[in-house]
Design an enzyme around this catalytic site. Structure first.
Site, PDB file in Angstrom:
ATOM      1  N   LYS A  21       0.831  -1.209   0.000  1.00 15.90           N
ATOM      2  CA  LYS A  21       0.000   0.000   0.000  1.00 15.90           C
ATOM      3  C   LYS A  21       0.871   1.266   0.000  1.00 15.90           C
ATOM      4  CE  LYS A  21      -2.874   0.689   3.664  1.00 15.90           C
ATOM      5  NZ  LYS A  21      -2.852   2.083   4.138  1.00 15.90           N
ATOM      6  N   SER A  22       1.900   1.280   0.830  1.00 13.87           N
ATOM      7  CA  SER A  22       2.757   2.478   0.910  1.00 13.87           C
ATOM      8  C   SER A  22       3.434   2.744  -0.434  1.00 13.87           C
ATOM      9  CB  SER A  22       3.845   2.289   1.971  1.00 13.87           C
ATOM     10  OG  SER A  22       3.277   2.294   3.249  1.00 13.87           O
ATOM     11  N   ASP A 315       2.445  -0.783  12.036  1.00 17.37           N
ATOM     12  CA  ASP A 315       1.138  -1.267  11.565  1.00 17.37           C
ATOM     13  C   ASP A 315       0.837  -2.694  12.028  1.00 17.37           C
ATOM     14  OD1 ASP A 315       0.598   1.142  10.341  1.00 17.37           O
ATOM     15  OD2 ASP A 315       1.336   0.510   8.384  1.00 17.37           O
ATOM     16  N   LYS A 342      -4.094   6.525  14.625  1.00 13.90           N
ATOM     17  CA  LYS A 342      -4.214   5.829  13.331  1.00 13.90           C
ATOM     18  C   LYS A 342      -5.692   5.835  12.922  1.00 13.90           C
ATOM     19  CE  LYS A 342       0.111   4.812  12.660  1.00 13.90           C
ATOM     20  NZ  LYS A 342       0.817   5.453  11.543  1.00 13.90           N
ATOM     21  N   ARG A 346      -5.839   2.596  18.075  1.00 12.41           N
ATOM     22  CA  ARG A 346      -5.589   1.142  18.004  1.00 12.41           C
ATOM     23  C   ARG A 346      -5.220   0.536  19.349  1.00 12.41           C
ATOM     24  NH1 ARG A 346      -2.723   0.864  11.977  1.00 12.41           N
ATOM     25  NH2 ARG A 346      -4.698   0.857  10.857  1.00 12.41           N
ATOM     26  N   ARG A 388      -7.031  -2.839   9.923  1.00 11.93           N
ATOM     27  CA  ARG A 388      -6.061  -3.711  10.588  1.00 11.93           C
ATOM     28  C   ARG A 388      -6.633  -4.322  11.874  1.00 11.93           C
ATOM     29  NH1 ARG A 388      -2.025  -3.152   7.038  1.00 11.93           N
ATOM     30  NH2 ARG A 388      -1.486  -1.031   6.399  1.00 11.93           N
TER      31      ARG A 388
END
Ligand code: S3P
Length: 429
Positions: A21-22, A315, A342, A346, A388
């Site tokens: 994704k990055s 992550d 985030k 989280r 996530r």
């Protein structure tokens, strides 16, 4: 959408995960400001990349899909067009922060917003340095929507107050346009995809110790380029953990990105006793790649995660918290307050879901303390509208007793649209 997860005996087989994704965000953005036609293969399929692509289309960039490839008609450094309406970055912090770096340098005004989660996320970290460079940015007390009046920028020397690759990349993109030296000092290393990609495009970016330096504005346009995107280790992570925790599992993963600024999670899991092999290590286009083999083991050991180890596994921390419940000893996670800003908070989300599964743990302002091993029992959980968290607790459901029901499970689509189907396909019992 609710999803019911039943305990699994083991995972067997071979898996290909979505593109990173990055790297995908960066490939789209850099291709958009390059000159000519760039081809991206294996672009991440999730909703976050749709957001970035749509923002770029609104800035006049033609992006088309042909099979597994995405073609981007780059308009050159100065070719972006003023958007007609608000640019919608959806759920994606990376889209918003990196785009802001580009937009700060454009000779027009743009407005950037996002979904409910993104509108709560801190943007002061990019507003302050971009303003020092000469951009005018209005926000809602440091939160989106952002109104960016771009224009000529000047280079600055800036020590990053938070370890954030999004912030670093935002400033590097602005630095391409800024007059004079842009110098960025990192106090902790973070993912270096932007640096690698800029160098691959021939940008004379100097890197020494913790200092990045760039002289602008670039005299020539960036060249068009082909970008093969490695599999996303952060998506592979869910399956790696499932296989590691279920003895007898044997899982193969092909073409996974193993950039050392991202592999903190593999290092931590191996340290805990997991059996993970890196095979066929290679570096075809500036990013390290490997195939992975993971075999389940009967027991793992607790670990302490803190300090400069955190950005390399930021992550994966929700998932490592799930692992910690199964490890012998007390796992300590510190210096991870970034997790509170985030897609959701989280640390709070992990603590709530683990407690609903019967686990005991301590939630600290910057981390978690998790004794183990503790059995998890199936429960009704929430994704907290965070991809996530949804996926980390689907994995927790595999090792729990009884059924786990996750509400808001569809948030997995942000980064991994086929996640649940792949999980079912690899389940062996
Ligand atoms: C990202 C950097 C990290 C990470 C995010 C993606 C990136 O955020 O959590 O998922 O692509 O640069 P920060 O850099 O804000 O820590």
């Amino acid at each position: 959408m609710e999803r019911t997860i039943r305990p699994a005996r083991r995972l067997m087989g071979t898996l290909t995960v979505p593109g990173d994704k990055s790297i995908s965000h960066r490939a789209l953005l850099l291709s958009a400001i390059a000159r000519g036609s760039s081809e991206i293969s294996g672009l991440a399929p999730g909703a976050d990349l749709v957001s970035t692509a749509n923002c770029l289309r609104a800035l006049g960039v033609a992006i088309t899909q042909a099979g597994g490839r995405v073609l981007v008609e780059g308009r050159g450094l100065k070719g972006l067009r003023a958007p007609a309406g608000t640019l919608d970055a959806g759920n994606s912090g990376t889209a918003m922060r990196l785009l802001a770096g580009l937009l700060a340098a454009q000779p027009f005004e743009s407005r950037l917003s996002g979904d409910e989660s993104l509108r709560q996320r801190p943007m002061e970290r990019i507003i302050r340095p971009l303003a020092q460079m000469g951009a005018q940015i209005e926000s809602r007390a440091g939160h989106p929507p952002l109104r960016i009046s771009g224009g000529p920028l000047r280079g600055i020397t800036y020590k990053l107050p938070v370890a954030s690759a999004q912030l670093k990349s935002c400033l590097l993109l602005a630095g391409l346009y800024a007059q004079g030296h842009t110098q960025i000092i990192e106090t902790q290393p973070t993912r270096d995809h932007t640096e690698r990609m800029l160098r691959r495009l021939g940008v004379p970016l100097e890197i020494s110790d913790n200092c990045l330096s760039l002289s602008g504005p670039l005299a020539d346009d960036l060249p068009a380029c082909d970008w093969p995107i490695p599999g996303d280790l952060s998506s592979a992570a869910f399956f790696i953990v499932a296989a590691a925790l279920l003895p007898g599992s044997d899982l193969h993963l092909a073409n996974i990105g193993v950039n050392p600024t991202r592999t903190g999670f593999l290092t931590a899991l191996r340290h805990m006793g997991a059996q993970i092999e890196l095979l066929r290590e290679r570096e075809p286009a500036g990013e390290p790649l490997a195939d992975l083999r993971v075999q389940g083991v009967p027991a793992l050991q607790a670990i302490k995660l803190a300090g400069s180890a955190i950005p390399a596994l930021i992550d994966e921390l929700p998932l490592l918290a799930v692992v910690a419940t199964q490890a012998q000893g007390t796992t300590v996670i510190e210096d991870a307050a970034e997790l509170r800003v985030k897609e959701t908070d989280r640390l709070a989300a992990v603590a709530k879901n683990l407690r609903r599964m019967g686990a005991e743990l301590e939630e600290r302002p910057d981390g978690l303390i998790i004794p183990g091993p503790q059995p998890l029992r199936g429960a009704r959980l929430s994704s907290f509208n965070d991809h996530r968290i949804a996926m980390a607790f689907a994995i927790a459901g595999l090792i729990a007793t009884g059924e786990t029901v996750i509400s808001g499970a569809e948030w997995a689509d942000i980064s991994f649209p086929n996640f649940y189907r792949q999980l079912e396909a690899l389940r062996d019992g």
